[in-house]
Enzyme design. Structure first.
Site, PDB file in Angstrom:
ATOM      1  N   GLY A 138      40.299  45.890  69.380  1.00  0.00           N
ATOM      2  CA  GLY A 138      40.732  44.506  69.490  1.00  0.00           C
ATOM      3  C   GLY A 138      42.145  44.515  70.035  1.00  0.00           C
TER       4      GLY A 138
ATOM      5  N   ASN B  24      41.421  47.197  52.693  1.00  0.00           N
ATOM      6  CA  ASN B  24      40.991  46.560  53.938  1.00  0.00           C
ATOM      7  C   ASN B  24      39.476  46.713  53.990  1.00  0.00           C
ATOM      8  OD1 ASN B  24      40.419  45.718  56.522  1.00  0.00           O
ATOM      9  ND2 ASN B  24      42.055  46.871  57.495  1.00  0.00           N
TER      10      ASN B  24
ATOM     11  N   HIS C 128      46.033  39.667  64.105  1.00  0.00           N
ATOM     12  CA  HIS C 128      46.869  40.881  64.112  1.00  0.00           C
ATOM     13  C   HIS C 128      48.287  40.578  63.640  1.00  0.00           C
ATOM     14  CE1 HIS C 128      44.129  42.658  67.485  1.00  0.00           C
ATOM     15  NE2 HIS C 128      43.682  43.023  66.288  1.00  0.00           N
TER      16      HIS C 128
ATOM     17  N   LYS D  52      38.397  50.565  53.533  1.00  0.00           N
ATOM     18  CA  LYS D  52      39.574  51.384  53.806  1.00  0.00           C
ATOM     19  C   LYS D  52      40.594  51.099  52.716  1.00  0.00           C
ATOM     20  CE  LYS D  52      42.959  52.338  57.484  1.00  0.00           C
ATOM     21  NZ  LYS D  52      43.465  51.908  58.806  1.00  0.00           N
TER      22      LYS D  52
ATOM     23  N   MET E  59      38.819  53.261  75.501  1.00  0.00           N
ATOM     24  CA  MET E  59      39.716  53.423  76.645  1.00  0.00           C
ATOM     25  C   MET E  59      39.770  54.877  77.107  1.00  0.00           C
ATOM     26  SD  MET E  59      41.687  52.240  78.982  1.00  0.00           S
ATOM     27  CE  MET E  59      41.948  50.509  78.562  1.00  0.00           C
TER      28      MET E  59
ATOM     29  N   ARG F 103      34.916  42.771  73.555  1.00  0.00           N
ATOM     30  CA  ARG F 103      35.116  41.324  73.620  1.00  0.00           C
ATOM     31  C   ARG F 103      35.700  40.920  74.969  1.00  0.00           C
ATOM     32  NH1 ARG F 103      38.282  40.663  68.001  1.00  0.00           N
ATOM     33  NH2 ARG F 103      38.084  42.922  67.897  1.00  0.00           N
TER      34      ARG F 103
ATOM     35  N   GLU G 219      49.914  48.679  59.099  1.00  0.00           N
ATOM     36  CA  GLU G 219      49.520  47.425  58.468  1.00  0.00           C
ATOM     37  C   GLU G 219      49.406  47.567  56.953  1.00  0.00           C
ATOM     38  OE1 GLU G 219      46.632  45.019  61.161  1.00  0.00           O
ATOM     39  OE2 GLU G 219      46.326  47.132  61.679  1.00  0.00           O
TER      40      GLU G 219
ATOM     41  N   ARG H 150      43.800  42.736  52.781  1.00  0.00           N
ATOM     42  CA  ARG H 150      43.824  42.145  54.116  1.00  0.00           C
ATOM     43  C   ARG H 150      42.714  41.110  54.225  1.00  0.00           C
ATOM     44  NH1 ARG H 150      41.140  44.053  59.629  1.00  0.00           N
ATOM     45  NH2 ARG H 150      42.239  42.706  61.085  1.00  0.00           N
TER      46      ARG H 150
ATOM     47  N   GLY I 141      47.684  51.323  72.683  1.00  0.00           N
ATOM     48  CA  GLY I 141      49.108  51.111  72.926  1.00  0.00           C
ATOM     49  C   GLY I 141      49.960  52.312  72.587  1.00  0.00           C
TER      50      GLY I 141
END
Length: 406
Positions: free
Chosen positions: A222, A8, A190, A15, A293, A251, A394, A101, A342
């Site tokens: 994101g 990635n 995503h 990564k 967050m 964003r 992922e 990716r 999440g």
């Protein structure tokens, strides 16, 4: 043992993950950050039973270092050095393939694709739709093909899962000829995460994926939400680019396009100014001066008005999308939360669903605030809708798709 190396590649990062695809377990992973800067940070982690010191300790063995890494070619040299020094040895676990990716595949790429010079050219052409992502993804592909020249390389596209969107969902109501000429439509992003989570949720519940109506909230820096019916994406919040939809770290998400015309006329903002505003100075960052967050929640707990408003705006958008997508699906069977916010912010999950009791959704407070690894149910036993926390993977999904393609 058959291994897949997953790459990635970001604009200033690399990564990687080495995965035993037979047992679907990660052997090692790593990250090279701040590529091209004076000092780059390097982390390499070896999993238990993968070889090296991790075997002895039966714990992840993590190695951190710093040095200058000039570009992605140099980053791949660093990666090879990390495997050689800390394990597992690539000579003993040579990758059968390398999975990459790629963020934007446009409408051309709807499945894992063997990388050829022609595919590289098309990824480069699509950079106009993802200028922050596709060039970096392509740099990683080219560097990897130079190092691993004797194995196949497979591109897995973030947009591919959303190629099942119906025309009513992906079509924007602008001049049709203009939109077609410039490929203006909803693509969604995503997708690798949404596919992995929806399949994991069905397996966890012991339900047939083909019978389920699902919402997946991928909430990180994101953020996006996807409505999935029978394992197929039928609606998603991100659009032509990853800018549309939910409020994100930096964003804006949804915005009246006339606001940009207004700022251009009244504030003298250029196209580049507007692009920077929407992508780097908006979202939580724009509202509260902080994009994480965790900082927003700390500010909210301390009574900071800007953090409180940012949180409220964030939740308001989540509820709006949840309600709209439940209506599109005609009801929902499973709601899953994944990614950094999440998976870890219980108050975000609770507040996002607090007004959706009419749809049969009941969150169990004790289950929701409990912190433990792995997939878990946070809805009550009586809830008509299963609400889950599903850690996304992922890299494993890219490895799976690479293996299936081969």
């Amino acid at each position: 043992m058959t291994t897949i190396l997953v790459i990635n590649s970001g604009s200033s990062s690399l990564k990687y993950s080495l995965i035993d695809i037979d047992d679907e377990r990660e052997l090692a992973s790593g990250l090279v950050e701040r590529i091209g800067q004076d000092v780059s940070a390097i982390t390499h982690t070896v999993r238990p039973d993968a070889g090296g010191e991790a075997v002895v300790a039966m714990l992840d063995a993590s190695y951190e270092s710093e040095r200058a890494v000039a570009d992605h070619d140099a980053a791949f040299v660093v990666m090879l050095e990390q495997f050689a020094e800390h394990g597992p040895a690539l000579a003993e676990h040579p990758p059968a393939a390398v999975g990459h990716r790629v963020v934007h595949g446009g409408a051309r790429f709807y499945a894992p694709t063997l990388v050829t010079p022609g595919v590289e050219e098309q990824i480069e052409e699509l950079a106009v739709l993802a200028p922050l992502h596709n060039p970096a993804n392509l740099a990683g592909i080219r560097a990897a093909r130079a190092v691993f020249s004797d194995v196949p390389h497979v591109a897995v596209f973030d947009t591919a899962f959303h190629q099942t969107l119906p025309p009513a969902a992906y079509t924007y109501a602008i001049d049709a000829e203009l939109a077609a000429a410039h490929r203006v439509r909803r693509y969604g992003f995503h997708g690798t995460s949404h596919q992995f989570v929806s399949e994991a949720a069905a397996a966890f519940l012991g339900r047939d994926l083909g019978t389920l109506r699902q919402l997946v909230f991928h909430l990180g820096n994101g953020a996006s939400v996807t409505a999935i019916e029978g394992g197929r994406s039928v609606e998603t919040s991100m659009g032509l680019t990853p800018l549309e939809g939910l409020v994100m770290g930096t964003r804006s998400g949804d915005l009246d396009p006339a606001a940009l015309v207004h700022l251009s006329r009244r504030a003298g903002y250029s196209i580049d100014d507007l692009d920077a505003l929407l992508n780097t100075r908006s979202g939580l960052q724009g509202l509260a001066g902080r994009s994480d967050m965790r900082d927003i929640l700390a500010g909210r707990d301390a009574g900071d008005p800007a953090s409180t408003l940012a949180f409220d705006v964030y939740i308001h958008r989540l509820r709006a999308y949840a309600g709209a997508y439940i209506a599109q699906l005609g009801g929902v069977d499973v709601i899953s939360f994944t990614a950094g916010v999440g998976e870890n912010a219980a108050v975000v999950r609770a507040e996002a669903l607090a007004t959706l009791g009419f749809a049969g959704i009941e969150v169990d407070h004790g289950r929701n605030v409990e912190r433990r690894r792995g997939i878990r149910r946070i809805s009550t036993d009586a809830s008509a809708v299963a609400v889950l926390v599903v850690p996304t993977d992922e890299e494993l999904e890219i490895a799976r798709q690479t293996s299936r393609m081969l």
